[in-house]
Design an enzyme around this catalytic site. Sequence first.
Site: not given
Ligand code: CA2
Length: 143
Positions: A9-10, A17, A22, A73, A76, A97, A99, A106
């Site tokens: 997700p996301n 953003r 990221y 990946n 969340a 896995e 990230h 974090r």
């Molecule tokens: O660091 C990572 O790759 C995460 O898997 C990213 C997840 C986060 O919940 C994990 O704890 C770590 C969040 C991905 C959200 O991606 C976004 C990208 C651009 C703008 C907002 C969110």
Amino acid sequence: MKILVLNGPNLNLLGAREPQHYGVQTLADIEKMLTDEANVLGVEVGFFQSNIEGELVDAIQKAVGVYDGILLNAAAYTHTSVALRDALAAVKLPTVEVHLSNVLSREEFRHTSLIGAVCVGSISGFGADSYRLALHGLVNRLG
Ligand code: CA2
């Protein structure tokens, strides 16, 4: 050898953003980079992203017989999803896995991974390069 790259997700918002966590590369940029790297390694890659937990479970189940391993990946869902963990444990496809951010530096809720124990390894904190490193690790592991 075929590797499925699954994103949760996301991650479709990458590049738009939160570049401090990221990076500035889009998911399409990362997929292009992995396709190029896969060509160098002589392997094939397929891609799927979903914001929906059940679609990711379906993708893991459908990977059996098609793919030799998975880069995941789970975003969340890493920290919450018993369903993804059970799917990975059921199909037994070697999974790494991945990230972008260093989850251990974090918030505390990101320190727990429900999927890590059913993966062959984990790469975290190298931005888009986490995927490239994970691809190398998985390909070496699969021989
Ligand atoms: O660091 C990572 O790759 C995460 O898997 C990213 C997840 C986060 O919940 C994990 O704890 C770590 C969040 C991905 C959200 O991606 C976004 C990208 C651009 C703008 C907002 C969110």
